[in-house]
Design an enzyme around this catalytic site. Structure first.
Site, PDB file in Angstrom:
ATOM      1  N   HIS A 165       0.835  -1.224   0.000  1.00 55.06           N
ATOM      2  CA  HIS A 165       0.000   0.000   0.000  1.00 55.06           C
ATOM      3  C   HIS A 165       0.862   1.263   0.000  1.00 55.06           C
ATOM      4  CE1 HIS A 165      -3.279  -2.755   1.329  1.00 55.06           C
ATOM      5  NE2 HIS A 165      -2.305  -3.269   2.057  1.00 55.06           N
ATOM      6  N   SER A 286      15.047  22.138 -15.001  1.00 54.50           N
ATOM      7  CA  SER A 286      13.855  22.935 -15.254  1.00 54.50           C
ATOM      8  C   SER A 286      14.308  24.268 -15.832  1.00 54.50           C
ATOM      9  CB  SER A 286      13.093  23.161 -13.948  1.00 54.50           C
ATOM     10  OG  SER A 286      12.299  24.326 -14.045  1.00 54.50           O
ATOM     11  N   LYS A 292      15.995  22.101  -9.739  1.00 59.70           N
ATOM     12  CA  LYS A 292      15.304  20.863 -10.090  1.00 59.70           C
ATOM     13  C   LYS A 292      16.108  19.927 -10.971  1.00 59.70           C
ATOM     14  CE  LYS A 292      11.117  20.175 -10.235  1.00 59.70           C
ATOM     15  NZ  LYS A 292       9.718  20.087 -10.654  1.00 59.70           N
ATOM     16  N   GLU A 299       9.534   9.210 -16.581  1.00 60.27           N
ATOM     17  CA  GLU A 299       8.156   9.615 -16.871  1.00 60.27           C
ATOM     18  C   GLU A 299       7.749   9.229 -18.292  1.00 60.27           C
ATOM     19  OE1 GLU A 299       7.364  13.674 -14.631  1.00 60.27           O
ATOM     20  OE2 GLU A 299       9.384  13.599 -15.418  1.00 60.27           O
ATOM     21  N   TYR A 326      -8.993 -12.808 -45.601  1.00 64.53           N
ATOM     22  CA  TYR A 326      -8.404 -11.473 -45.572  1.00 64.53           C
ATOM     23  C   TYR A 326      -9.459 -10.387 -45.775  1.00 64.53           C
ATOM     24  CZ  TYR A 326      -5.552  -7.431 -46.838  1.00 64.53           C
ATOM     25  OH  TYR A 326      -4.982  -6.188 -46.882  1.00 64.53           O
TER      26      TYR A 326
END
Ligand code: ARG
Length: 466
Positions: A165, A286, A292, A299, A326
């Site tokens: 969790h 950044s 940063k 990501e 096809y």
């Protein structure tokens, strides 16, 4: 107004938004050359194998075969040197190549298509392409497994919190965590190998859908193209795209695994966690906030997964309503597979780079591993083993110790013996040996458990598999 193909003659009723007339629109929706030119090498290899077989079976002459093969090799050179002019009017790679062959060698070119159809031809080309891509994927996955094995080896003793969790559950080692991904990518790789084994059958000679009256030798062309054997049912052969669906399925599953680690990277590189650092090579700054360092590669791996999943659903949806054999719908198979293949290759390569380059903050991981009373289960287990309490009672006693430590804002190991004995008189000095995070992981020696020795033996076994 008369109907025609020019811009001025688009349909009066519905043609307002069309710059061109119906025939041009037909050409645009019908053509696949924009993407299936990627199959040129497979198409030429398939044609060379076919021509060779036709001559061996005395269906065409050796002279025709030689001209055909020479012409095809020349076309291959033209394509690879960028000289070849692809034409949308010729629809697809098959007709682009054949039409150029006719220009080069004349009438003999017309004999190449004896005993085959574009339906088996495209199935051959695409299977060959997917097979080569799967072989590439296998190698990329092996590379990622090795990167995880190296990290696991270096961190077999590095303690970190194990989560359920996303709450601290029990201490584990980072090595063990890395080995979880080795298992996942290992399964992905075995799916790749299964997919290769299943697709390794040659469609060539199924022709349009019913086979052909010519005395072709399908075993010969299958062998020449590196397939294990020919397919067994001509109808299935030209209507089957399972190999593409299997590629997309295994790609989606593998990307899902990559995405889960990508998500962990995103979480672990936050200053709040600070478990790992990505190398500069795999992060970005950044444009406005100088402090940063963003995990963009992770990501994007996470995002590529959405794209690959989309391709799988797209092709499943294209196929689901098609009567045998096809249908032109099936032409939509290629872009999904090409796009997913490119995305998966990139994701595997980026993940391999990130894993290899990342540095682990051993101190942060260890501190976090001990936080949140992560060794509470060890205390309960000790009360069962050393004091003889039933597990349920041990669980209760431990709960009281946790509550006390929580109220004092300290760790379980900071509670004094007096305090622990006040909770249960059976507690002895020995308890301090089991409530450290190192003791906790070392104790989990069950097969497949997090104990460093267990992890090392799994690493050794996996070294043998790569
Ligand atoms: N471009 C077609 C495809 O990708 C090749 C097969 C065409 N066959 C046909 N019967 N029109 O599927």
């Amino acid at each position: 107004m008369s109907e025609g193909n020019s811009n001025s003659s688009s349909n009066q009723m519905w043609g307002g938004r069309f710059a061109a007339g119906p025939a041009s629109i037909m050409e645009e929706i019908n053509a696949s050359i924009g993407f299936d030119k990627k199959l040129y090498a497979q198409d030429i290899a398939g044609s060379i194998a076919h021509a060779t077989m036709l001559a061996a079976q005395k269906i065409i002459t050796d002279a025709d075969r030689d001209q055909i093969i020479a012409g095809l090799n020349q076309i291959k050179g033209e394509i690879e040197s960028g000289q070849f002019v692809f034409s949308r009017k010729l629809e697809d790679i098959h007709m682009n190549v054949e039409s150029r062959l006719a220009e080069l060698i004349g009438p003999a070119a017309g004999r190449l298509h004896t005993g085959r159809s574009r339906n088996d031809q495209v199935a051959v080309d695409f299977r060959l392409w997917v097979k080569a891509e799967l072989i590439k994927t296998d190698a990329l996955m092996t590379g990622l497994i090795k990167a995880f094995l190296d990290k696991a080896e270096a961190h077999a003793d590095t303690v970190m919190p194990g989560f359920t969790h996303l709450q601290t559950a029990q201490p584990v080692t980072f090595g063990h965590h890395c080995m979880a991904y080795v298992e996942m990518i290992g399964r992905d790789r075995s799916r790749v190998r299964d997919a290769i084994a299943r697709l390794d059958e040659s469609p060539l000679g199924a022709a349009a859908l019913a086979g052909t009256p010519y005395p072709i030798d399908r075993h010969m062309t299958a062998t020449a193209l590196g397939f294990r054997e020919p397919t067994r049912n001509s109808i299935d052969t030209v209507s089957d795209r399972d190999f593409a669906l299997e590629f997309l399925s295994l790609a989606a599953i593998s990307a899902t695994h990559l995405s889960r680690f990508a998500e962990e990277i995103v979480i672990w590189t936050t200053p709040q966690f600070g478990f790992i650092r990505l190398s500069d090579a795999f992060s970005t700054g950044s444009s406005i906030m100088p402090q940063k360092k963003n995990p963009d590669a992770a990501e994007l791996v996470r995002a590529k997964t959405g794209r690959i999943n989309g391709s799988l659903i797209a092709l499943l949806t294209v196929m689901k309503g098609l009567p045998l054999a096809y249908s032109k719908d099936m032409q939509e198979d290629k872009e999904q597979v090409f796009d997913a293949a490119e995305s998966l290759e990139l994701a595997l390569a980026a993940m391999t780079g990130m894993v290899a380059d990342m540095t682990v903050n051993v101190t942060r991981m260890k501190a976090a591993a001990g936080a949140g009373f992560s060794t509470a289960t060890d205390l309960a287990d000790w009360l069962v083993r050393a004091v003889g309490l039933p597990f349920r009672e041990a669980h209760h006693v431990t709960g009281r110790a946790v509550a006390l430590a929580e109220s004092k804002a300290c760790d379980l190991s900071d509670l004094s013996l007096d305090e622990l004995q006040a909770i249960h008189p059976g507690v002895t000095e020995d308890v301090y040996k089991v409530v450290t995070v190192e003791a906790s992981v070392a104790a989990r020696k069950s097969y497949g458990g997090t104990a460093p020795d267990q992890v090392r033996s799994q690493i050794a076994a996996w070294r043998g598999r790569v």
